[in-house]
Write a protein that holds these residues in place. Sequence first.
Motif, PDB file in Angstrom:
ATOM      1  N   ALA A  95       0.823  -1.204   0.000  1.00 17.94           N
ATOM      2  CA  ALA A  95       0.000   0.000   0.000  1.00 17.94           C
ATOM      3  C   ALA A  95       0.858   1.256   0.000  1.00 17.94           C
ATOM      4  CB  ALA A  95      -0.933  -0.009   1.209  1.00 17.94           C
ATOM      5  N   LEU A  96       1.985   1.224   0.732  1.00 20.05           N
ATOM      6  CA  LEU A  96       2.873   2.382   0.792  1.00 20.05           C
ATOM      7  C   LEU A  96       3.971   2.335  -0.265  1.00 20.05           C
ATOM      8  CD1 LEU A  96       3.299   2.787   4.666  1.00 20.05           C
ATOM      9  CD2 LEU A  96       1.897   4.159   3.135  1.00 20.05           C
ATOM     10  N   LYS A  97       4.024   1.224  -1.007  1.00 22.83           N
ATOM     11  CA  LYS A  97       5.063   1.042  -2.026  1.00 22.83           C
ATOM     12  C   LYS A  97       6.453   1.246  -1.425  1.00 22.83           C
ATOM     13  CE  LYS A  97       1.992   2.575  -5.724  1.00 22.83           C
ATOM     14  NZ  LYS A  97       1.760   3.548  -6.828  1.00 22.83           N
ATOM     15  N   ASN A  98       6.620   0.630  -0.267  1.00 25.14           N
ATOM     16  CA  ASN A  98       7.872   0.778   0.472  1.00 25.14           C
ATOM     17  C   ASN A  98       8.266  -0.582   1.028  1.00 25.14           C
ATOM     18  OD1 ASN A  98      10.046   1.478   2.042  1.00 25.14           O
ATOM     19  ND2 ASN A  98       8.984   3.016   3.263  1.00 25.14           N
ATOM     20  N   PRO A  99       9.116  -1.324   0.353  1.00 27.22           N
ATOM     21  CA  PRO A  99       9.506  -2.658   0.851  1.00 27.22           C
ATOM     22  C   PRO A  99      10.430  -2.608   2.056  1.00 27.22           C
ATOM     23  CG  PRO A  99      10.746  -2.098  -1.121  1.00 27.22           C
ATOM     24  CD  PRO A  99       9.741  -0.999  -0.944  1.00 27.22           C
ATOM     25  N   ASN A 100      10.922  -1.423   2.419  1.00 26.83           N
ATOM     26  CA  ASN A 100      11.869  -1.311   3.526  1.00 26.83           C
ATOM     27  C   ASN A 100      11.191  -1.055   4.867  1.00 26.83           C
ATOM     28  OD1 ASN A 100      14.115  -1.610   1.784  1.00 26.83           O
ATOM     29  ND2 ASN A 100      13.990   0.565   1.233  1.00 26.83           N
ATOM     30  N   ILE A 101       9.892  -1.182   4.918  1.00 32.02           N
ATOM     31  CA  ILE A 101       9.191  -1.044   6.193  1.00 32.02           C
ATOM     32  C   ILE A 101       9.625  -2.170   7.127  1.00 32.02           C
ATOM     33  CG2 ILE A 101       6.930  -1.173   7.304  1.00 32.02           C
ATOM     34  CD1 ILE A 101       5.768   0.249   4.901  1.00 32.02           C
ATOM     35  N   VAL A 102      10.000  -1.814   8.323  1.00 31.12           N
ATOM     36  CA  VAL A 102      10.524  -2.811   9.265  1.00 31.12           C
ATOM     37  C   VAL A 102       9.405  -3.669   9.836  1.00 31.12           C
ATOM     38  CG1 VAL A 102      11.805  -3.147  11.403  1.00 31.12           C
ATOM     39  CG2 VAL A 102      12.465  -1.309   9.816  1.00 31.12           C
ATOM     40  N   ALA A 103       8.376  -3.016  10.417  1.00 28.40           N
ATOM     41  CA  ALA A 103       7.307  -3.786  11.070  1.00 28.40           C
ATOM     42  C   ALA A 103       6.112  -2.892  11.327  1.00 28.40           C
ATOM     43  CB  ALA A 103       7.797  -4.397  12.384  1.00 28.40           C
ATOM     44  N   LEU A 104       4.946  -3.531  11.377  1.00 27.03           N
ATOM     45  CA  LEU A 104       3.733  -2.888  11.876  1.00 27.03           C
ATOM     46  C   LEU A 104       3.767  -2.981  13.401  1.00 27.03           C
ATOM     47  CD1 LEU A 104       0.804  -1.735  11.249  1.00 27.03           C
ATOM     48  CD2 LEU A 104       0.045  -4.101  11.506  1.00 27.03           C
ATOM     49  N   THR A 105       3.629  -1.862  14.093  1.00 25.48           N
ATOM     50  CA  THR A 105       3.782  -1.861  15.553  1.00 25.48           C
ATOM     51  C   THR A 105       2.473  -1.630  16.301  1.00 25.48           C
ATOM     52  OG1 THR A 105       4.331   0.509  15.554  1.00 25.48           O
ATOM     53  CG2 THR A 105       6.156  -1.058  15.382  1.00 25.48           C
ATOM     54  N   ALA A 106       1.468  -1.021  15.657  1.00 22.44           N
ATOM     55  CA  ALA A 106       0.192  -0.777  16.332  1.00 22.44           C
ATOM     56  C   ALA A 106      -0.876  -0.528  15.277  1.00 22.44           C
ATOM     57  CB  ALA A 106       0.285   0.418  17.279  1.00 22.44           C
ATOM     58  N   ILE A 107      -2.126  -0.833  15.638  1.00 25.36           N
ATOM     59  CA  ILE A 107      -3.257  -0.637  14.732  1.00 25.36           C
ATOM     60  C   ILE A 107      -4.511  -0.466  15.573  1.00 25.36           C
ATOM     61  CG2 ILE A 107      -3.589  -3.127  14.496  1.00 25.36           C
ATOM     62  CD1 ILE A 107      -4.623  -2.611  11.658  1.00 25.36           C
ATOM     63  N   THR A 108      -5.443   0.363  15.101  1.00 17.03           N
ATOM     64  CA  THR A 108      -6.712   0.541  15.803  1.00 17.03           C
ATOM     65  C   THR A 108      -7.759   1.027  14.814  1.00 17.03           C
ATOM     66  OG1 THR A 108      -7.763   1.527  17.754  1.00 17.03           O
ATOM     67  CG2 THR A 108      -6.364   2.962  16.452  1.00 17.03           C
ATOM     68  N   LEU A 109      -9.032   0.803  15.162  1.00 11.42           N
ATOM     69  CA  LEU A 109     -10.151   1.273  14.355  1.00 11.42           C
ATOM     70  C   LEU A 109     -10.662   2.600  14.890  1.00 11.42           C
ATOM     71  CD1 LEU A 109     -12.264  -1.989  13.897  1.00 11.42           C
ATOM     72  CD2 LEU A 109     -10.435  -1.128  12.459  1.00 11.42           C
ATOM     73  N   ASP A 110     -11.163   3.444  13.984  1.00 10.82           N
ATOM     74  CA  ASP A 110     -11.781   4.697  14.394  1.00 10.82           C
ATOM     75  C   ASP A 110     -13.079   4.396  15.148  1.00 10.82           C
ATOM     76  OD1 ASP A 110     -11.509   7.851  13.406  1.00 10.82           O
ATOM     77  OD2 ASP A 110     -13.549   7.269  13.945  1.00 10.82           O
ATOM     78  N   PRO A 111     -13.386   5.151  16.219  1.00  6.24           N
ATOM     79  CA  PRO A 111     -14.631   4.880  16.973  1.00  6.24           C
ATOM     80  C   PRO A 111     -15.894   5.108  16.146  1.00  6.24           C
ATOM     81  CG  PRO A 111     -13.596   6.915  17.728  1.00  6.24           C
ATOM     82  CD  PRO A 111     -12.610   6.243  16.826  1.00  6.24           C
ATOM     83  N   ASN A 112     -15.793   5.838  15.039  1.00  9.66           N
ATOM     84  CA  ASN A 112     -16.935   6.040  14.145  1.00  9.66           C
ATOM     85  C   ASN A 112     -16.911   5.057  12.978  1.00  9.66           C
ATOM     86  OD1 ASN A 112     -18.161   8.215  15.505  1.00  9.66           O
ATOM     87  ND2 ASN A 112     -16.704   9.654  14.618  1.00  9.66           N
ATOM     88  N   PHE A 113     -16.250   3.918  13.146  1.00 12.10           N
ATOM     89  CA  PHE A 113     -16.042   2.981  12.045  1.00 12.10           C
ATOM     90  C   PHE A 113     -17.357   2.537  11.407  1.00 12.10           C
ATOM     91  CE2 PHE A 113     -15.227  -1.138  10.107  1.00 12.10           C
ATOM     92  CZ  PHE A 113     -14.022  -0.930   9.449  1.00 12.10           C
ATOM     93  N   HIS A 114     -18.400   2.323  12.202  1.00 13.28           N
ATOM     94  CA  HIS A 114     -19.655   1.803  11.651  1.00 13.28           C
ATOM     95  C   HIS A 114     -20.744   2.859  11.537  1.00 13.28           C
ATOM     96  CE1 HIS A 114     -20.314   1.767  15.935  1.00 13.28           C
ATOM     97  NE2 HIS A 114     -21.569   1.458  15.793  1.00 13.28           N
ATOM     98  N   TYR A 115     -20.382   4.166  11.677  1.00 10.82           N
ATOM     99  CA  TYR A 115     -21.355   5.245  11.512  1.00 10.82           C
ATOM    100  C   TYR A 115     -21.168   5.868  10.124  1.00 10.82           C
ATOM    101  CZ  TYR A 115     -22.276   4.891  16.514  1.00 10.82           C
ATOM    102  OH  TYR A 115     -22.631   4.437  17.757  1.00 10.82           O
ATOM    103  N   ARG A 116     -22.100   5.583   9.244  1.00  9.10           N
ATOM    104  CA  ARG A 116     -21.949   5.963   7.845  1.00  9.10           C
ATOM    105  C   ARG A 116     -21.855   7.476   7.651  1.00  9.10           C
ATOM    106  NH1 ARG A 116     -23.085   3.107   3.258  1.00  9.10           N
ATOM    107  NH2 ARG A 116     -23.991   1.463   4.557  1.00  9.10           N
ATOM    108  N   ASP A 117     -22.583   8.277   8.426  1.00  8.75           N
ATOM    109  CA  ASP A 117     -22.665   9.712   8.199  1.00  8.75           C
ATOM    110  C   ASP A 117     -21.644  10.506   9.006  1.00  8.75           C
ATOM    111  OD1 ASP A 117     -23.836   8.978  10.558  1.00  8.75           O
ATOM    112  OD2 ASP A 117     -25.431  10.480  10.484  1.00  8.75           O
TER     113      ASP A 117
END
Length: 704
Positions: A95-117
């Motif tokens: 996605a970032l077109k960057n093969p030199n990324i070392v690691a994914l360190t954290a991830i989270t969903l937005d609290p409005n993830f399921h609110y369409r508007d």
Amino acid sequence: MQKGSGFKQGTLGFLFIILAIVNLTANAEVQTINELELSTIANLDKAALNNDQWQTVLPVLGDEDHYFIATQAGKIYQIHNNQVSSSAFFDLKLALKNPNIVALTAITLDPNFHYRDRDGYHTFYTAHTEASKPSTAKLAPINAEVNSLYDTVLVRWKVDNFRTKPLVRQQYEVMRIAIMEVDEPIKQLSFNPYIEPWHDDFGLLFIALARNETLKNEALYAGSILRIKPEKYGLQKYTVPTNNPFSKTADIQNEIIFIAGQKTEHFDWIKQSAYRLLVQFNQPDSSLLIEAKIGEDWREAIPQEKIKKHLPILDTKHKTLLYQGRDLKKLWGKVLHLQEKENDWQLQALTINSTDDAGNTPKISHKLINYNTNKQSKFSLHQKHNGELLLLEHSQQRLYSIKKPTAVVNNVGKKQDLPSSSNSQSILLILFCFVFILTGTYWYVRSTNTKKQGFFQQQWANFEIDMETKSISLYKRHNKSPEKNLTISSLICSEILLNDEVISTISADTTQAFSNELESLVLAAFGSEHRIKMINDKHRKIQLCLTDDQKQHYMICLYYRVGNIRHTKLKYQQVIDKAIDWQWLLAQHINPTLTTKRKIKVKPIPEKVVSPSENKSVSVKAIEREVFEDNSTEATQDIDLSINSLIDSTHEAPSTTKSSIDATEENTLVADLDKLVMMKKQGYLSETEFNAAKAKVLKHLAND
């Protein structure tokens, strides 16, 4: 008395019977009382990891059967209806077109993830480590010049059609921070799950950054926690909340809200407060659980009273979670962490309010059952959004939920063939369970009432001021006569507490006088609290803490409400008025030189045409403080409270003829004198000022 004594004797006898039954069934129950059963959610073998490792599980908001599961290399798979997708719908490097990324360190969903508007619909955030980009804007040390080798980067993403054929597109890079080593990245991304959408702090992203030993005196690299609003504002990729505590500190970045001074492993929210965190620190010989408050800086030392628990020494570090779910009642309010003993995994439960910090605090071990113990296992602990627990098994690739053990029913047919004595034992066991539940309910209700009564008995319920004797009387709950009298001159400090947070302090200190600006801040705090809905048994409490010259404290609980039930007499607005009037009065006594002139808040009154007779006297009522609703618009006007101005404004009116006193003038005279008496009782007028004002009113009448 006889009825109460008989009830106590009956209760003791009933408890004796219960203990006898418990003793008979103890041997059968002891084997299963501390067991927790694992229930398989999904088998993850279908996903081809190719030397990659699972990192975390993200339950999808709004869909209980849908999960995102991420790997350390930055690939994200879906779990839907207990099935894992064979291929990843998101690859960070591609996605970032960057093969030199070392690691994914954290991830989270937005609290409005399921609110369409809403902004944040189908949006998630990732943090990863990559090689440094010197020309890109980033957060860096303020007081030191360094050449960073790596950057830890926060990126915002949006996914479309994630239920069918997910398509992820990059929205923008939110933040970039320079780091010295690859193992010093962003360790955690979290939104507070206990803040409702209508709250001012909803949608603020908390970021935990690792500690650097070389730059440990720099706030950014001392194990700090940051807080931002991850939304674009003009050309800015994010904004900093105005209430961040270090916004006006030159050598601390505005984004920082807490400086640990230690290696932060994980943080969690204490549900009762949006401004307190439970932080886990990793040290060489142990781990600590600390109750931290937003705005604290612990680079020099950790306050000992903040240390809530010393965790046992483990070979492998596991993050500790505060259980906020509802299904496992025996874990309510406890901190949980995993521990392995000879390939038997146990969930350790500790109480954080224990006073024993030596590491030998009694803990409850819950054995995990119903998983393959023949193979070497490796578990990690996770949570759903409702606080319930998830277990990710990395070796055998399974995702589990944790629940109470189910009853063993495969021997029912055999029990029917047993003699009648076996049936009697079954009936006795059922009877015991029923009585046990009934007794537990009774003692729970009784202990709850006892705690509530103890709370009110420990604190004063109300106070009254006597301006003639210049004293304050303290009352206990439901008492009409005071139990304690204090002279105002003996008091050296007064504090207003809202939900145990001090929002106003009056003392002889030059920085703790009272002013119209401070009154506005206090009213704003009360207004913000009033806008929060009283749901889910939310507590709201207003207290007044007085301190005398002997350093003795007097805590007065003026307002206490749980949900829709108010346990005190005075209403919310009445308590606010009373507390603020008291702060002004005490400030004039103990800090008169620095206490400013008070401005009374009134609503603008529209002008109207009046006759000369009606305009002859203006009621003193106009200077009284008007009660506002929290959602109303207030206008502040300067009003002179001096005696001469009161009398002059009361009798200032154009007069063309002199006539005798009629009934209207007599009513005006009585009203003026009544208002003077009221102002004297409220402390605005002394005895001398009152007599002078009264004489002036009578003299004006005689002149007319």
